[in-house]
Design a protein around this motif. Structure first.
Motif, mmCIF file in Angstrom:
data_model
loop_
_atom_site.group_PDB
_atom_site.id
_atom_site.type_symbol
_atom_site.label_atom_id
_atom_site.label_comp_id
_atom_site.label_asym_id
_atom_site.label_seq_id
_atom_site.Cartn_x
_atom_site.Cartn_y
_atom_site.Cartn_z
ATOM 1 N N ASN A 5 -40.282 15.730 27.138
ATOM 2 C CA ASN A 5 -41.183 16.348 28.112
ATOM 3 C C ASN A 5 -42.072 17.364 27.374
ATOM 4 N N TYR A 6 -43.112 17.854 28.042
ATOM 5 C CA TYR A 6 -44.113 18.669 27.343
ATOM 6 C C TYR A 6 -43.551 19.975 26.793
ATOM 7 N N ALA A 7 -42.329 20.347 27.212
ATOM 8 C CA ALA A 7 -41.755 21.622 26.789
ATOM 9 C C ALA A 7 -40.752 21.472 25.638
ATOM 10 N N CYS A 54 -36.843 30.813 37.400
ATOM 11 C CA CYS A 54 -37.422 29.558 36.895
ATOM 12 C C CYS A 54 -38.003 29.733 35.501
ATOM 13 N N GLY A 55 -37.717 28.783 34.615
ATOM 14 C CA GLY A 55 -38.190 28.854 33.237
ATOM 15 C C GLY A 55 -37.399 29.908 32.481
ATOM 16 N N SER A 56 -36.080 29.734 32.431
ATOM 17 C CA SER A 56 -35.209 30.817 31.944
ATOM 18 C C SER A 56 -35.094 30.891 30.422
ATOM 19 N N GLY A 59 -32.366 32.731 28.205
ATOM 20 C CA GLY A 59 -31.570 33.445 29.204
ATOM 21 C C GLY A 59 -31.528 34.955 29.061
ATOM 22 N N ARG A 60 -32.580 35.547 28.461
ATOM 23 C CA ARG A 60 -32.572 37.010 28.322
ATOM 24 C C ARG A 60 -32.556 37.679 29.704
ATOM 25 N N PHE A 61 -33.279 37.085 30.672
ATOM 26 C CA PHE A 61 -33.290 37.667 32.017
ATOM 27 C C PHE A 61 -32.135 37.122 32.864
ATOM 28 N N VAL A 75 -33.183 27.881 36.163
ATOM 29 C CA VAL A 75 -33.706 26.539 35.896
ATOM 30 C C VAL A 75 -34.615 26.551 34.682
ATOM 31 N N ASP A 76 -34.528 25.514 33.873
ATOM 32 C CA ASP A 76 -35.524 25.318 32.813
ATOM 33 C C ASP A 76 -35.709 23.822 32.615
ATOM 34 N N ILE A 77 -36.933 23.446 32.281
ATOM 35 C CA ILE A 77 -37.236 22.025 32.087
ATOM 36 C C ILE A 77 -36.709 21.508 30.739
ATOM 37 N N SER A 78 -36.508 22.423 29.787
ATOM 38 C CA SER A 78 -36.250 22.009 28.401
ATOM 39 C C SER A 78 -34.777 22.128 28.026
ATOM 40 N N SER A 79 -34.490 21.741 26.769
ATOM 41 C CA SER A 79 -33.117 21.848 26.263
ATOM 42 C C SER A 79 -32.718 23.304 26.033
ATOM 43 N N ALA A 99 -34.226 21.207 35.069
ATOM 44 C CA ALA A 99 -35.107 20.528 36.033
ATOM 45 C C ALA A 99 -36.498 21.131 35.902
ATOM 46 N N SER A 100 -37.474 20.392 36.425
ATOM 47 C CA SER A 100 -38.829 20.931 36.442
ATOM 48 C C SER A 100 -39.075 21.659 37.757
ATOM 49 N N ILE A 101 -39.876 22.689 37.680
ATOM 50 C CA ILE A 101 -40.290 23.416 38.884
ATOM 51 C C ILE A 101 -40.896 22.445 39.901
ATOM 52 N N TYR A 102 -41.514 21.383 39.411
ATOM 53 C CA TYR A 102 -42.163 20.435 40.322
ATOM 54 C C TYR A 102 -41.170 19.516 41.033
ATOM 55 N N CYS A 116 -39.861 34.662 37.969
ATOM 56 C CA CYS A 116 -40.409 33.658 37.046
ATOM 57 C C CYS A 116 -41.349 34.373 36.081
ATOM 58 N N CYS A 117 -40.853 34.669 34.895
ATOM 59 C CA CYS A 117 -41.665 35.436 33.945
ATOM 60 C C CYS A 117 -41.812 34.675 32.627
ATOM 61 N N GLY A 118 -43.045 34.650 32.140
ATOM 62 C CA GLY A 118 -43.338 34.008 30.851
ATOM 63 C C GLY A 118 -43.545 32.511 30.979
ATOM 64 N N VAL A 119 -43.767 32.010 32.173
ATOM 65 C CA VAL A 119 -43.671 30.560 32.384
ATOM 66 C C VAL A 119 -44.954 29.901 32.893
ATOM 67 N N PHE A 230 -44.353 31.738 17.068
ATOM 68 C CA PHE A 230 -44.172 30.306 17.383
ATOM 69 C C PHE A 230 -44.485 30.058 18.865
ATOM 70 N N ASP A 231 -44.055 30.996 19.715
ATOM 71 C CA ASP A 231 -44.261 30.888 21.168
ATOM 72 C C ASP A 231 -45.759 30.929 21.549
ATOM 73 N N TRP A 232 -46.567 31.558 20.716
ATOM 74 C CA TRP A 232 -48.029 31.565 20.938
ATOM 75 C C TRP A 232 -48.640 30.225 20.526
HETATM 76 C C1 LIG Z 1 -42.190 31.337 27.146
HETATM 77 S S1 LIG Z 1 -40.720 30.634 27.748
HETATM 78 C C2 LIG Z 1 -40.092 31.996 28.716
HETATM 79 C C3 LIG Z 1 -38.597 31.966 28.860
HETATM 80 C C4 LIG Z 1 -37.992 33.169 29.589
HETATM 81 N N1 LIG Z 1 -38.480 33.294 30.943
HETATM 82 C C5 LIG Z 1 -38.273 34.426 28.806
HETATM 83 O O1 LIG Z 1 -39.178 35.175 29.209
HETATM 84 O O2 LIG Z 1 -37.614 34.641 27.785
HETATM 85 C C6 LIG Z 1 -41.257 29.512 29.013
HETATM 86 C C7 LIG Z 1 -40.130 28.644 29.556
HETATM 87 O O3 LIG Z 1 -40.616 27.903 30.693
HETATM 88 C C8 LIG Z 1 -40.054 26.616 30.660
HETATM 89 N N2 LIG Z 1 -40.889 25.722 31.477
HETATM 90 C C9 LIG Z 1 -42.138 25.301 31.219
HETATM 91 N N3 LIG Z 1 -42.553 24.448 32.201
HETATM 92 C C10 LIG Z 1 -41.530 24.365 33.102
HETATM 93 C C11 LIG Z 1 -41.341 23.631 34.313
HETATM 94 N N4 LIG Z 1 -42.278 22.814 34.815
HETATM 95 N N5 LIG Z 1 -40.169 23.759 34.961
HETATM 96 C C12 LIG Z 1 -39.182 24.573 34.462
HETATM 97 N N6 LIG Z 1 -39.311 25.270 33.308
HETATM 98 C C13 LIG Z 1 -40.467 25.177 32.639
HETATM 99 C C14 LIG Z 1 -40.036 26.276 29.168
HETATM 100 O O4 LIG Z 1 -39.133 25.251 28.861
HETATM 101 C C15 LIG Z 1 -39.663 27.620 28.549
HETATM 102 O O5 LIG Z 1 -38.271 27.749 28.323
#
Ligand SMILES: C[S@@+](CC[C@H](N)C(=O)[O-])C[C@H]1O[C@@H](n2cnc3c(N)ncnc32)[C@H](O)[C@@H]1O
Length: 273
Positions: A5-7, A54-56, A59-61, A75-79, A99-102, A116-119, A230-232
């Motif tokens: 998936n894209y993540a 969402c998008g954890s 798991g810092r939060f 929830v997170d879409i990725s591994s 799972a995906s938010i969608y 939902c922060c950083g997502v 890397f995250d940028w």
């Molecule tokens: C920049 S990271 C932020 C992670 C965490 N919230 C933090 O601040 O440390 C963005 C996260 O969103 C997840 N993500 C992106 N698209 C998503 C989707 N459609 N559904 C669920 N998670 C998603 C990514 O896999 C990634 O782990």
């Protein structure tokens, strides 16, 4: 979720940095303070409540939310969920879902709090993501969502690199970032220490610099910088937003008690459904 998936890059990043940003690892309440400052929530109001995160990522939060005594669904879409499980799986009040938010496997209106922060800037359709998330909050429930602020994120030099770097396989890009950061970070730190104009000068060097966090030990500063540089550079999508657009979406959903504040390079939108 399909493995490709894209993540995928996020999965790679969070499994490389399972512990870096966890307060239990750093020994400092960096994630806790950010969650509390951005949301304005207290542990007392979260205790026993149903919280959807969402998008954890790693798991810092999630860790902070679990410590509050809330019933946390994360929830997170990725591994990245595997990294989160390894660190936070011991909390009996955590339910962790890949799972995906969608396509969330929960009924609408079923959570008291949504975090939902950083997502959302990293999803293919930010407006759809924002509006989908709010569906899962019960009427009267509280939300806190942040997003890259367009006026800060667009004029950053990483935007010149991203068209290339987002196409590089994660392991290859990560190896490059690991080599570049020890060279660039000392320069960025020197520039950011210049009185008055330091933060603007440091932005010229495309490396994540956490001077504001006061990470005193060099090894830790390097780890955080590798992670966030890397995250940028790696996400397939980066779609910063304007305050006006957030405000319009909140109006269209008839959200209440809405505030939109700028916290460094982010807009934080919070309120009640
Ligand atoms: C920049 S990271 C932020 C992670 C965490 N919230 C933090 O601040 O440390 C963005 C996260 O969103 C997840 N993500 C992106 N698209 C998503 C989707 N459609 N559904 C669920 N998670 C998603 C990514 O896999 C990634 O782990």
């Amino acid at each position: 979720m399909p493995r490709d998936n894209y993540a995928e890059g996020f999965g790679y990043q969070w499994n490389q940095h399972r512990l870096t940003q966890l307060d239990s690892h750093s020994g400092r309440p960096i994630s806790r303070n950010r969650l509390m400052n951005q949301s304005g929530w207290t542990f007392a109001e979260l205790r026993g409540k149903k919280v959807l995160e969402c998008g954890s990522g790693a798991g810092r939060f999630t860790e902070v939310l679990c410590e509050s005594g809330a019933e946390v669904t994360s929830v997170d879409i990725s591994s990245a969920v595997h990294a989160n499980a390894a660190s936070n799986g011991h909390f009996p009040n955590l339910r962790l879902v890949q799972a995906s938010i969608y396509e969330l496997p929960f009924p609408a209106d079923s959570f008291d709090f949504l975090f939902c922060c950083g997502v959302i800037q990293h999803t293919p359709d930010v407006e759809r993501t924002f509006k989908t998330l709010l569906r899962y909050l019960r009427p009267g429930g509280r939300f806190c969502i942040d997003v890259y602020a367009a006026p800060i994120a667009y004029p950053h030099p990483r935007q010149l690199l991203r068209p290339i770097t987002k196409r590089v396989p994660p392991a290859k890009l990560y190896a490059f970032v690991e080599k570049a950061v020890p060279v660039l970070l000392p320069l960025s730190l020197k520039l950011s220490a210049v009185p008055l104009v330091g933060p603007c000068l440091a932005r010229l060097v495309p490396v994540a610099n956490h001077r504001h966090l006061g990470l005193t030990d060099t090894e830790t500063a390097l780890r955080w910088s590798v992670l966030d540089t890397f995250d940028w550079l790696s996400p397939r999508y980066e779609k910063p937003q304007t305050r006006r657009r957030l405000s319009r979406w909140a109006g269209e959903l008839a959200l209440r008690e809405v505030s939109i504040e700028r916290h460094r390079g982010l807009y934080v939108i919070r309120g009640m459904r």
